[in-house]
Motif scaffolding. Structure first.
Motif, PDB file in Angstrom:
ATOM      1  N   LYS A  22      -1.079 -13.671   5.522  1.00 41.67           N
ATOM      2  CA  LYS A  22      -1.262 -12.266   5.158  1.00 41.67           C
ATOM      3  C   LYS A  22       0.078 -11.549   5.011  1.00 41.67           C
ATOM      4  O   LYS A  22       0.248 -10.683   4.147  1.00 41.67           O
ATOM      5  N   THR A  23       1.013 -11.934   5.828  1.00 43.93           N
ATOM      6  CA  THR A  23       2.329 -11.276   5.775  1.00 43.93           C
ATOM      7  C   THR A  23       3.073 -11.553   4.471  1.00 43.93           C
ATOM      8  O   THR A  23       3.964 -10.791   4.095  1.00 43.93           O
ATOM      9  N   SER A  24       2.726 -12.639   3.761  1.00 43.55           N
ATOM     10  CA  SER A  24       3.431 -12.957   2.518  1.00 43.55           C
ATOM     11  C   SER A  24       3.118 -11.961   1.406  1.00 43.55           C
ATOM     12  O   SER A  24       3.828 -11.906   0.399  1.00 43.55           O
ATOM     13  N   PHE A  25       2.055 -11.166   1.580  1.00 43.78           N
ATOM     14  CA  PHE A  25       1.683 -10.174   0.574  1.00 43.78           C
ATOM     15  C   PHE A  25       2.303  -8.800   0.847  1.00 43.78           C
ATOM     16  O   PHE A  25       2.178  -7.894   0.016  1.00 43.78           O
ATOM     17  N   MET A  26       2.952  -8.629   1.984  1.00 44.57           N
ATOM     18  CA  MET A  26       3.357  -7.293   2.405  1.00 44.57           C
ATOM     19  C   MET A  26       4.382  -6.653   1.474  1.00 44.57           C
ATOM     20  O   MET A  26       4.316  -5.453   1.191  1.00 44.57           O
ATOM     21  N   ASP A  27       5.345  -7.417   0.990  1.00 47.58           N
ATOM     22  CA  ASP A  27       6.363  -6.855   0.110  1.00 47.58           C
ATOM     23  C   ASP A  27       5.717  -6.272  -1.141  1.00 47.58           C
ATOM     24  O   ASP A  27       6.019  -5.141  -1.557  1.00 47.58           O
ATOM     25  N   ALA A  28       4.808  -7.036  -1.752  1.00 51.19           N
ATOM     26  CA  ALA A  28       4.114  -6.559  -2.955  1.00 51.19           C
ATOM     27  C   ALA A  28       3.267  -5.335  -2.647  1.00 51.19           C
ATOM     28  O   ALA A  28       3.276  -4.342  -3.393  1.00 51.19           O
ATOM     29  N   TYR A  29       2.511  -5.375  -1.555  1.00 52.72           N
ATOM     30  CA  TYR A  29       1.601  -4.279  -1.211  1.00 52.72           C
ATOM     31  C   TYR A  29       2.360  -2.990  -0.892  1.00 52.72           C
ATOM     32  O   TYR A  29       1.857  -1.893  -1.136  1.00 52.72           O
TER      33      TYR A  29
ATOM     34  N   ASN B  85     -15.847   0.866  -2.820  1.00 54.52           N
ATOM     35  CA  ASN B  85     -14.764   0.620  -1.849  1.00 54.52           C
ATOM     36  C   ASN B  85     -13.374   0.669  -2.487  1.00 54.52           C
ATOM     37  O   ASN B  85     -12.534  -0.201  -2.247  1.00 54.52           O
ATOM     38  N   LYS B  86     -13.130   1.709  -3.269  1.00 48.45           N
ATOM     39  CA  LYS B  86     -11.831   1.849  -3.926  1.00 48.45           C
ATOM     40  C   LYS B  86     -10.806   2.422  -2.944  1.00 48.45           C
ATOM     41  O   LYS B  86     -11.063   3.430  -2.287  1.00 48.45           O
ATOM     42  N   HIS B  87      -9.656   1.766  -2.887  1.00 51.25           N
ATOM     43  CA  HIS B  87      -8.582   2.211  -1.993  1.00 51.25           C
ATOM     44  C   HIS B  87      -7.239   2.049  -2.703  1.00 51.25           C
ATOM     45  O   HIS B  87      -7.019   1.061  -3.402  1.00 51.25           O
ATOM     46  N   THR B  88      -6.342   2.997  -2.483  1.00 48.95           N
ATOM     47  CA  THR B  88      -4.979   2.928  -3.009  1.00 48.95           C
ATOM     48  C   THR B  88      -4.011   3.341  -1.908  1.00 48.95           C
ATOM     49  O   THR B  88      -4.249   4.333  -1.207  1.00 48.95           O
ATOM     50  N   PHE B  89      -2.943   2.561  -1.748  1.00 54.77           N
ATOM     51  CA  PHE B  89      -1.932   2.889  -0.745  1.00 54.77           C
ATOM     52  C   PHE B  89      -0.545   2.796  -1.371  1.00 54.77           C
ATOM     53  O   PHE B  89      -0.308   1.977  -2.265  1.00 54.77           O
ATOM     54  N   SER B  90       0.349   3.629  -0.901  1.00 55.46           N
ATOM     55  CA  SER B  90       1.741   3.599  -1.339  1.00 55.46           C
ATOM     56  C   SER B  90       2.631   3.371  -0.127  1.00 55.46           C
ATOM     57  O   SER B  90       2.556   4.119   0.861  1.00 55.46           O
ATOM     58  N   ASN B  91       3.426   2.312  -0.193  1.00 58.91           N
ATOM     59  CA  ASN B  91       4.371   1.990   0.880  1.00 58.91           C
ATOM     60  C   ASN B  91       3.678   1.881   2.241  1.00 58.91           C
ATOM     61  O   ASN B  91       4.155   2.390   3.254  1.00 58.91           O
ATOM     62  N   ASN B  92       2.517   1.210   2.242  1.00 57.31           N
ATOM     63  CA  ASN B  92       1.761   1.058   3.485  1.00 57.31           C
ATOM     64  C   ASN B  92       1.003  -0.266   3.463  1.00 57.31           C
ATOM     65  O   ASN B  92      -0.228  -0.304   3.370  1.00 57.31           O
ATOM     66  N   ALA B  93       1.751  -1.358   3.520  1.00 57.05           N
ATOM     67  CA  ALA B  93       1.139  -2.683   3.455  1.00 57.05           C
ATOM     68  C   ALA B  93       0.212  -2.939   4.635  1.00 57.05           C
ATOM     69  O   ALA B  93      -0.795  -3.639   4.500  1.00 57.05           O
ATOM     70  N   GLU B  94       0.547  -2.391   5.796  1.00 59.96           N
ATOM     71  CA  GLU B  94      -0.306  -2.609   6.969  1.00 59.96           C
ATOM     72  C   GLU B  94      -1.710  -2.055   6.725  1.00 59.96           C
ATOM     73  O   GLU B  94      -2.711  -2.721   7.019  1.00 59.96           O
ATOM     74  N   ALA B  95      -1.798  -0.846   6.164  1.00 58.14           N
ATOM     75  CA  ALA B  95      -3.105  -0.260   5.867  1.00 58.14           C
ATOM     76  C   ALA B  95      -3.829  -1.060   4.797  1.00 58.14           C
ATOM     77  O   ALA B  95      -5.057  -1.238   4.864  1.00 58.14           O
ATOM     78  N   ALA B  96      -3.086  -1.574   3.806  1.00 56.00           N
ATOM     79  CA  ALA B  96      -3.693  -2.383   2.754  1.00 56.00           C
ATOM     80  C   ALA B  96      -4.324  -3.641   3.341  1.00 56.00           C
ATOM     81  O   ALA B  96      -5.471  -3.986   3.024  1.00 56.00           O
ATOM     82  N   ILE B  97      -3.594  -4.331   4.191  1.00 56.33           N
ATOM     83  CA  ILE B  97      -4.105  -5.566   4.792  1.00 56.33           C
ATOM     84  C   ILE B  97      -5.298  -5.282   5.701  1.00 56.33           C
ATOM     85  O   ILE B  97      -6.300  -6.004   5.685  1.00 56.33           O
TER      86      ILE B  97
END
Length: 362
Positions: free
Chosen positions: A182-189, A87-99
């Motif tokens: 969950k929203t507190s992680f969005m900036d980092a993600y 289940n490897k996933h990588t996202f760039s500038n897409n915190a919504e998809a990460a969450i």
């Protein structure tokens, strides 16, 4: 929602709320989290400590035509061998998809290993609400766990020494775990995000009882290996690595504040980190020996392992004092402690050799 079992497990604290000291000796953030997750799949989690029994030898590499310098612990078999990654996933500038990805994995009863830009995560020690300097181009290699969720929050786990006292929000029912929106992680993600899950490699775990024999016999052989040279690459391991480290300091070619061309830090920070993990490996051996039904049968190995740890820690402390006082070259005191370390290692490996047959049964 994640099972209660995961939220009730012991991680860095035991059920009495006391720190579990031996956990800090289990490698780095990634390998400690591997240990925690494999605990879910075995009846006796103490057997998993064998995963962290590895070569005690330093490995030092220099180059005849450059100032490249490598200092590390020799690896025989990595704890990562005992898991498979999925289940490897990588996202760039897409915190919504990460969450959303984390939510889906948690709903499938997975625990999620997360890598992100930690200085942007509120629970982490380096977090600043309004940082003055932007250094986001630095890739952060830290790994923490997300264990579960509610509709609005994540339950997470990191080493308690990393928690930021001002912003960390503890989960009320388990001192090990934090809880935050969950929203507190969005900036980092948005700045950096990858995740994955792990599962046990059952074939490798079946071989875990035989690990001690492989590791200890190989480490004993490595300690006495002579240096090797291949196309200008000089490699030292074990006893020769300790001697060459002292020689490099004595020659003045490398001093404590030397910037290592192939590393992001100086010689002092690289050496200090390596020596800390070196002692940690002997602490794992002590943990296994003291858990035996009759540890007194190997009392001399226990004695010399402890003595070796003490001498390495004294050397590390001497180096730290010198570094703080801007004394970067080899001093008489530092050279004296290097000699103590070499003598302690000789005694330790002699005890290993003397007791090798019994040690291979642990």
């Amino acid at each position: 929602m994640q099972t209660l079992q995961t939220l009730e497990m012991e991680y860095y604290y035991n059920s009495a709320g006391e720190p579990i000291a031996e956990v800090q000796s289990l490698g780095n953030c990634y390998t400690r989290n591997i240990f925690f997750m494999l605990k879910r799949y075995v009846n006796d989690s103490s057997v998993l400590y064998k995963m962290f029994l590895d070569d005690f030898n330093l490995k030092l590499v220099t180059h005849t035509d450059s100032d490249q310098f490598e200092l590390s612990l020799n690896e025989i078999k990595d704890p990562e061998d005992y898991i498979t990654v999925a289940n490897k996933h990588t996202f760039s500038n897409n915190a919504e998809a990460a969450i959303q990805t984390i939510e889906t994995l948690l709903a499938n009863n997975e625990v999620v290993f997360v890598n992100t830009l930690m200085k942007r995560v509120p629970f982490y020690r380096t977090f600043e609400l309004n940082p003055a300097l932007e250094t986001d181009h630095i890739v952060d290699g830290h790994i923490f766990l997300i264990l579960g969720q509610t509709a609005t929050d994540f339950y997470f786990l990191d080493n308690y020494i990393n928690y930021n006292k001002e912003y960390f929000k503890p989960y009320p029912h388990n001192k090990n775990i934090g809880q935050d929106a969950k929203t507190s992680f969005m900036d980092a993600y948005n700045r950096q995000f990858s995740c994955f899950t792990v599962h046990p490699n059952q074939d490798e775990l079946a071989e875990l009882p035989a690990r001690a024999s492989l590791i200890l016999r190989t480490a004993l052989s490595n300690y006495y290996k002579p240096p090797s040279c291949t196309e200008g690459r000089l490699e030292y391991i074990g006893r020769s690595a300790i001697q060459e480290l002292n020689n490099l300091f004595a020659s003045g070619r490398f001093i404590l504040n030397t910037k290592i061309s192939n590393r992001p830090h100086d010689l002092y920070s690289l050496t200090r980190t390596t020596l800390t993990r070196h002692s940690d490996r002997k602490k794992v051996l002590l943990l296994l020996l003291n858990s035996l039904a009759n540890p007194n049968a190997l009392s001399d190995v226990i004695h010399y392992a402890r003595q070796s740890i003490e001498q390495w820690e004294l050397l590390r402390n001497v180096m730290t004092r010198q570094y703080i006082m801007n004394e970067f070259t080899l001093t008489d005191q530092m050279e004296e402690y290097m000699a103590y370390v070499l003598h302690a290692e000789d005694l330790f490996y002699h005890s290993i050799e003397k007791n090798i047959d019994n040690l291979c049964q642990i």
